[in-house]
Design an enzyme around this catalytic site. Sequence first.
Site, PDB file in Angstrom:
ATOM      1  N   CYS A  47      -5.596  -3.090   2.216  1.00 37.95           N
ATOM      2  CA  CYS A  47      -5.602  -3.224   3.652  1.00 37.95           C
ATOM      3  C   CYS A  47      -6.959  -3.388   4.145  1.00 37.95           C
ATOM      4  O   CYS A  47      -7.634  -4.284   3.969  1.00 37.95           O
ATOM      5  CB  CYS A  47      -4.665  -1.819   4.052  1.00 37.95           C
ATOM      6  SG  CYS A  47      -4.071  -2.515   5.815  1.00 37.95           S
ATOM      7  N   ILE A  93      17.248  -1.701  35.124  1.00 42.50           N
ATOM      8  CA  ILE A  93      16.850  -2.829  34.321  1.00 42.50           C
ATOM      9  C   ILE A  93      16.329  -1.987  32.905  1.00 42.50           C
ATOM     10  O   ILE A  93      16.735  -2.452  31.704  1.00 42.50           O
ATOM     11  CB  ILE A  93      15.577  -3.834  34.692  1.00 42.50           C
ATOM     12  CG1 ILE A  93      15.142  -4.821  33.752  1.00 42.50           C
ATOM     13  CG2 ILE A  93      14.401  -2.861  34.980  1.00 42.50           C
ATOM     14  CD1 ILE A  93      15.888  -5.825  33.774  1.00 42.50           C
ATOM     15  N   SER A  97       0.174  -3.040   6.974  1.00 42.28           N
ATOM     16  CA  SER A  97      -0.489  -3.248   8.389  1.00 42.28           C
ATOM     17  C   SER A  97       0.581  -3.297   9.354  1.00 42.28           C
ATOM     18  O   SER A  97       1.371  -4.131   9.180  1.00 42.28           O
ATOM     19  CB  SER A  97      -1.261  -4.558   7.967  1.00 42.28           C
ATOM     20  OG  SER A  97      -1.789  -5.014   9.320  1.00 42.28           O
ATOM     21  N   ASN A 156      14.452  16.494  40.683  1.00 40.53           N
ATOM     22  CA  ASN A 156      14.420  16.821  39.109  1.00 40.53           C
ATOM     23  C   ASN A 156      15.821  17.664  38.761  1.00 40.53           C
ATOM     24  O   ASN A 156      16.143  17.508  37.533  1.00 40.53           O
ATOM     25  CB  ASN A 156      13.114  17.649  38.930  1.00 40.53           C
ATOM     26  CG  ASN A 156      11.993  16.885  39.019  1.00 40.53           C
ATOM     27  OD1 ASN A 156      11.928  15.769  38.710  1.00 40.53           O
ATOM     28  ND2 ASN A 156      10.770  17.477  39.164  1.00 40.53           N
ATOM     29  N   LYS A 193      -9.494   2.502  -2.001  1.00 39.14           N
ATOM     30  CA  LYS A 193      -9.617   1.960  -0.805  1.00 39.14           C
ATOM     31  C   LYS A 193     -10.787   2.526  -0.138  1.00 39.14           C
ATOM     32  O   LYS A 193     -11.100   3.818  -0.338  1.00 39.14           O
ATOM     33  CB  LYS A 193      -8.369   2.434  -0.022  1.00 39.14           C
ATOM     34  CG  LYS A 193      -8.649   1.816   1.542  1.00 39.14           C
ATOM     35  CD  LYS A 193      -7.100   1.976   2.220  1.00 39.14           C
ATOM     36  CE  LYS A 193      -7.078   1.253   3.734  1.00 39.14           C
ATOM     37  NZ  LYS A 193      -5.696   1.561   4.274  1.00 39.14           N
ATOM     38  N   GLU A 204       0.986  -1.313   0.031  1.00 34.51           N
ATOM     39  CA  GLU A 204       0.013   0.156  -0.098  1.00 34.51           C
ATOM     40  C   GLU A 204       0.741   1.250   0.024  1.00 34.51           C
ATOM     41  O   GLU A 204       1.772   1.347   0.864  1.00 34.51           O
ATOM     42  CB  GLU A 204      -1.022   0.008   1.400  1.00 34.51           C
ATOM     43  CG  GLU A 204      -1.876   1.043   1.408  1.00 34.51           C
ATOM     44  CD  GLU A 204      -2.757   0.962   2.608  1.00 34.51           C
ATOM     45  OE1 GLU A 204      -2.480  -0.039   3.594  1.00 34.51           O
ATOM     46  OE2 GLU A 204      -3.543   1.959   2.831  1.00 34.51           O
TER      47      GLU A 204
END
Lengths: 614, 614
Positions: free
Chosen positions: A148, A368, A182, A446, A112, A41
């Site tokens: 699509c 982590i 998609s 901060n 479409k 597309e």
Amino acid sequence: MKIVLAQQNYHIGNFEANLARILDGIARAKQAGADLVVFSELCICGYPPRDFLEFEDFIAQCYAGVDRVRQEADTIGVIIGSPQRNPAPEGKALFNAAWLLYEKEIKGIAHKTCLPTYDVFDEYRYFEPGDSWKAIPFKGARIALTICEDIWNLGDNPLYRVCPMDQLITQAPDLMINISASPFDYDHDEDRKEVVRRNVLKYRLPMIYCNAIGSQTEIVFDGGSLVYNAQGELVRELNYFEEDFALVEIDEHATARNRPGVRAGVSAGIGLEISGPVPPLYEEILPGLSVVTQDTPPASAQAPGQAPAPELDKEMRVSRVRDPGKAMEYLVAENNIRQIHDALVLGVRDYFYKMGFVKAILGSSGGIDSAVTLALACEALGKEHVRAILLPSPYSSAHSVADAEELSRRLGNPHDIVPIGEVYESLLNTLKPIFADSPFGLAEENLQSRARGNLLMGIANKFGYILLNTSNKSELATGYGTLYGDMAGGLSVLGDVYKLQVYALARHINRDKEIIPASILSKAPSAELRPNQKDTDSLPEYDILDKVLYQYIEKRKGPKEIIAMGIDEALVRRVLKMVNTNEYKRNQFCPIIRVSGKAFGVGRRMPIVGKYLS
Amino acid sequence: MKIVLAQQNYHIGNFEANLARILDGIARAKQAGADLVVFSELCICGYPPRDFLEFEDFIAQCYAGVDRVRQEADTIGVIIGSPQRNPAPEGKALFNAAWLLYEKEIKGIAHKTCLPTYDVFDEYRYFEPGDSWKAIPFKGARIALTICEDIWNLGDNPLYRVCPMDQLITQAPDLMINISASPFDYDHDEDRKEVVRRNVLKYRLPMIYCNAIGSQTEIVFDGGSLVYNAQGELVRELNYFEEDFALVEIDEHATARNRPGVRAGVSAGIGLEISGPVPPLYEEILPGLSVVTQDTPPASAQAPGQAPAPELDKEMRVSRVRDPGKAMEYLVAENNIRQIHDALVLGVRDYFYKMGFVKAILGSSGGIDSAVTLALACEALGKEHVRAILLPSPYSSAHSVADAEELSRRLGNPHDIVPIGEVYESLLNTLKPIFADSPFGLAEENLQSRARGNLLMGIANKFGYILLNTSNKSELATGYGTLYGDMAGGLSVLGDVYKLQVYALARHINRDKEIIPASILSKAPSAELRPNQKDTDSLPEYDILDKVLYQYIEKRKGPKEIIAMGIDEALVRRVLKMVNTNEYKRNQFCPIIRVSGKAFGVGRRMPIVGKYLS
């Protein structure tokens, strides 16, 4: 009929590069003796082109691209996607169109009809829906050509009033071809095969489904193009998260012979074994980097004919949200985590490649989130292109620095230690006349986080690095982060990954050997901005937090529904309020690689001055 | 029939506050002896509610609001806006609906048919277009009830295929009522009256047009509700940029008597002279603050019957862009600048009010942008609520500090001097091992800008200020700013105002007396991040830059078209490239109060990884 599916990686607005890929695909398809080659597309301009579509100059370039392809579509049919001007005075100025080119002519154009306008999609902003449908004759067969979303309007509760295949089927086509862009998300990946299969079973026609791959800022297109025969059997599944190219042979007379009975459709499989990635994308800028490969397509949870129907929920049909019964186990399921891993690696790599960047930098805290971000970045860009900066403060624990150093030793990427103490002290000293004797608080926390942001951006600006952000989705949801501090960066790698999923990604990265030190996985999460700080000082435990967030963000459940799941009312209301009062922070956040059914960013549009649940 | 127009300021998702305003409006309308009171589009939930509409819980609260209003609609008819669930299985889950309530019953519902899905509007994301139209009987008259965009589908080149009034007129209505949430922009303000007038002339019916006022994050609704009689004469025009309330008397039998001839419609004017702002909004949090008032409606450039037709340009009809002939004089025209001023003051005030904030802070550099921002903020919030911080560096000129101090003395707002030298030195010193002997460059400039950002955010966090951003549209367009530095802030006041317009705003602010020192207007613009720096070291002169930007951003002209206007090709290409390569910066920018036909932010959606003109 021999048909090639060319699953390629386009770049929005880069007409030259896109055209080069398409012409290369046509040349290869000719070499393979194909009758027809199918692209995805809006391949001429890349998807989603967004407001570039409002520029007449941009549309003119799209037309020039189609015209160039038409010159090559001599002995081979070519299906491409590119916008078409709407000749009618009424309605939007453009159609989202699929063009069948052959004998150097335009043989047919499909518009479409179902224009996705939800989540990250804005197609009705630009396009008029198609309102006439015509099967296109090609070499004795009749092709039902759709784009699509056109094939997604299934079920008892469809999102659109018109279903293009219901119109096309009246013209007795022999074959369905759908060109798609998609995107991947782990909440949605199984739907695609099911939707194609259902169309095949409903219309009793084979289907060629050609998807794009490649990441466009935040949206990751994962490929996985499909060929089904008319019996609803999966004949060919192209690779995921990489370019691919496959030739299939269709018995185009089978459907006509068998009409109106069961149609045979696609023959046993592949005529010629030409398949695999087209010439590598990245080598020119990232020499020596191996492209991610996946030898086998991911094991699908569903065998043909056995899959549960992905129903479109009435209340929630603005996006395709399934039953919320599956909960936390689902979020960290190995299959999902593996796909998220591959999507993030592609997302980082394509962002850098398409922006013309090579080198990344990030703050490595020994926690982590930065550990997983660093490992993914090394995989995406090559370890030598990722520089980790350790920025200890007086509140950093000794093991944090040691863990971060050990991680970079194992990954083999460059790293430096840049203590923030002097900058922090100078900020406090400069602000002393203003702050006076006020006690240490959030402002001082901060300041540290922004001192880090300033130092990282300084190094990035000096040497041309792009700062990777390390925030996770749980933090972003609750506003547990500092604007311009740890929320700084050009691209968010983990911003659509809940904290529990970050741990699962770490375990996935460590599946063969321990890359991320075990101590990073086992320590309690902390921002280390004051002595002995823990995330749980400010937030609920992540297992309960992520559960509430998932129901609220992905499943759009309100407070009553979440409380009814047995979660403490005060906690639910507190969490939802945190989410809604922090829209203003996320509004200034960088693009997030999208892997879920509902990511923060362009696909989630909340009022900032809103007063709902806040 | 006596009809009240209640032009009110709603707050998205704040059902309680919105309902209180609406019930107050009903009570006042009853007191005034009105038969019918008209509110604006989606008044129950506030407009635009965006993705809140995806929450079933939110929709349930909308229904509860309608139900509450229904209880009060006993002896008076009430027209309100609120979403309605779509009972059909096909299509989007909701309608954007107008409800006529009377005798405690729902007497009629109109569904919005033309759903704006361009610029800042996303209505097709949520709503199914209406597909049936019925004039609603009320007290012997038939009301053709429409919603906002429904009456804009005029001309030879309409954006929508269906025009609801063309359907409704076949049912011989007596009166048109349109409820709107139509935002202000200076490129568009004259269209509204012309559109209403054209509908009146086309359908030969009087029209009651009730608009919302108030700012919702970045979108400023300016009120200016209208009453036209069936001859196309403007009978009543409500105030701009403030709440208003007016009663008009309609001869509801005039149209029927005259059918099919010329219809008389609205009588001479106002039956009862109750008019003016409803109880002040802001006093509860900003005591003593006078609400902006405009004694006379703005002089419209167009007298009825003489106005040029606002045509919808074929190529550009995705937004209503007029002929680009009017150029720079138009941008700084006194009428536009006055409206921009009023819109920005309302935008700042409503942002703070609706977010629950009181106090603003900003960096005051002695330059024109911060001076204008400061003056506007003092007007919006009260001088005692706006704190100016002067952050001189070693590269700041002496007159910069003096000018900034003089400005705050004249405005009477608190100000402090916080030199950044020590912080800047500590950053350089900390980075010395990394930077080594590299020459002074952009990285060092950015360190200064971010040091300022960090200090300002530190003070804001410590004392609960919101940082106002002072960047202008010319800088944002070209990327002439530092992320997390001068691009920091919670709200951008001038981000939709070109540099030349900032000067015009300064002159407007100084129209009665010199508030902004003349030296600030006369000095050459400079970021003062290195010795003797001038904006023109990096940018073209603003008069040529703004011209190119306006054609590209507002008018969506491509390079060829702009060059054809006689501007140097290399300059045009350089400017467009600057715009397109800086999407990533603007993507992290705070909300910008929108005053133009195309502001950066939610209404302009450009790919970040795009490679177009870049």
